[in-house]
Scaffold this motif. Structure first.
Motif, PDB file in Angstrom:
ATOM      1  N   LYS A  81      30.479 -55.312  21.651  1.00 48.28           N
ATOM      2  CA  LYS A  81      31.132 -54.295  22.480  1.00 48.28           C
ATOM      3  C   LYS A  81      30.152 -53.648  23.446  1.00 48.28           C
ATOM      4  O   LYS A  81      30.518 -53.227  24.543  1.00 48.28           O
ATOM      5  N   GLU A  82      28.881 -53.593  23.031  1.00 46.89           N
ATOM      6  CA  GLU A  82      27.870 -52.942  23.870  1.00 46.89           C
ATOM      7  C   GLU A  82      27.436 -53.834  25.034  1.00 46.89           C
ATOM      8  O   GLU A  82      27.291 -53.380  26.167  1.00 46.89           O
ATOM      9  N   LYS A  83      27.271 -55.146  24.778  1.00 47.92           N
ATOM     10  CA  LYS A  83      26.713 -56.052  25.790  1.00 47.92           C
ATOM     11  C   LYS A  83      27.751 -56.930  26.486  1.00 47.92           C
ATOM     12  O   LYS A  83      27.490 -57.499  27.532  1.00 47.92           O
TER      13      LYS A  83
END
Length: 326
Positions: free
Chosen positions: A28-30
């Motif tokens: 979800k972050e990258k």
């Protein structure tokens, strides 16, 4: 025995080959990105073993699902070189030979939301599977132990193939109808639903019809579920068989009624000409007004000429009627 084991070990070592595994990562972050890993495999190495070794020896941050490693649990569904497969049922060197390349790509299944790397969210899939009530509802006397409820051999033969579904989701991931129609339950749910619909021991036949019939007419018959199923369940066959039960429905949805009209039109066309006359079948199925709308669309896109093709009756029409039992 020791010599034979040593010989097999040496043979496996001779067939060792270095491969490159390209894994589609996600967080979800990258977001999404591809990452490559290299390792040696032999002719016995499953893709689940490939992923295990990458995770334990090279990169512990990789996420994937796997459990039984013997094509029973359905956990390790993913795309390998673009094909929906069970990783445990896929040998790395088989993929190398099929594609004539030592590079193997691994991605999460299509359609399902990706949670992390190769792990997808199967909540919607399970919701539809449970919607078809995937268990037997026996007679009250059976539950109370008053009678035995046995299954005839011929009934068992009918059900056995469709009992083999392992809920892996590969058929749903490759199904175009699921993507475009939220009312379609999906091939896996239909395989499981028909298994109980056709079971003479079950007591909720009418309720099952209401759940399954409308959805069965939403299938587009692309046969992708047939192609990718690792257990040869043939979900599309269960959908065809379920449609045959439409005649027992007391109240039919518009989709089911249209489906029946379509089948009747096809049978009529073959009976009269020995051919499938698409234009006449479409007109009989959808009616004049709907057909005019689609003819205008076809004309705008330069395809009307196909609808106006004049067909002639085939020779030996009487033989076709005999095949149809007339």
């Amino acid at each position: 025995m020791v010599e034979k084991a040593e010989e097999q070990k040496n043979l496996a070592q001779l067939e060792e080959q270095e491969i490159t595994v390209k894994i589609k990562r996600f967080s979800k972050e990258k977001g999404s990105w591809w990452q490559e890993y290299r390792l040696k495999v032999d002719r016995f190495t499953q893709m689940t073993e490939v992923l295990r070794r990458i995770k334990t020896e090279q990169d512990p941050t990789i996420s994937y699902r796997a459990s039984c490693h013997m094509a029973v649990c359905g956990s390790c569904g993913m795309k390998i070189n673009g094909e929906p497969r069970l990783a445990c049922k896929t040998l790395a060197l088989d993929i190398v030979k099929i594609y004539n390349s030592s590079t193997i790509s691994v991605e999460p299944m299509d359609y399902f939301p990706v949670l992390k790397d190769l792990v997808v969210d199967l909540d919607e899939f399970y919701d539809k599977m449970f919607k078809v009530k995937p268990r037997l509802y026996p007679d009250k006397d059976v539950l109370e132990g008053k009678v035995d409820h046995r299954l005839k051999p011929e009934d068992q033969r009918e059900l056995w193939k469709f009992e083999q579904c392992i809920w892996c989701g590969l058929c749903v991931s490759s199904c175009p109808a699921v993507r475009i129609d939220p009312e379609f339950l999906g091939p896996a749910a239909h395989a499981k639903g028909y298994r109980f619909l056709a079971d003479p021991r079950d007591t909720i036949y009418e309720e099952r019809l209401k759940i399954l019939i409308d959805s069965s007419w939403r299938c587009t018959y692309c046969y992708q579920c047939f192609n990718v199923c690792p257990r040869d369940v043939e979900p599309v066959t269960t959908i065809k068989k379920t449609r045959a039960h439409t005649k027992f429905m007391k109240e039919k949805t518009k989709v089911a009624e249209t489906g029946e009209k379509h089948i009747e039109s096809i049978v009529s066309s073959i009976r009269e000409t020995g051919k499938l006359e698409e234009a006449k079948v479409y007109l009989s199925t959808y009616g004049l007004l709907e057909s005019i709308k689609d003819m205008i669309y076809a004309m705008q896109n330069g395809k009307l000429k196909y609808a106006l093709v004049q067909d002639t009756k085939v020779k030996g029409l009487d033989q076709i009627k005999k095949i149809m039992g007339e």
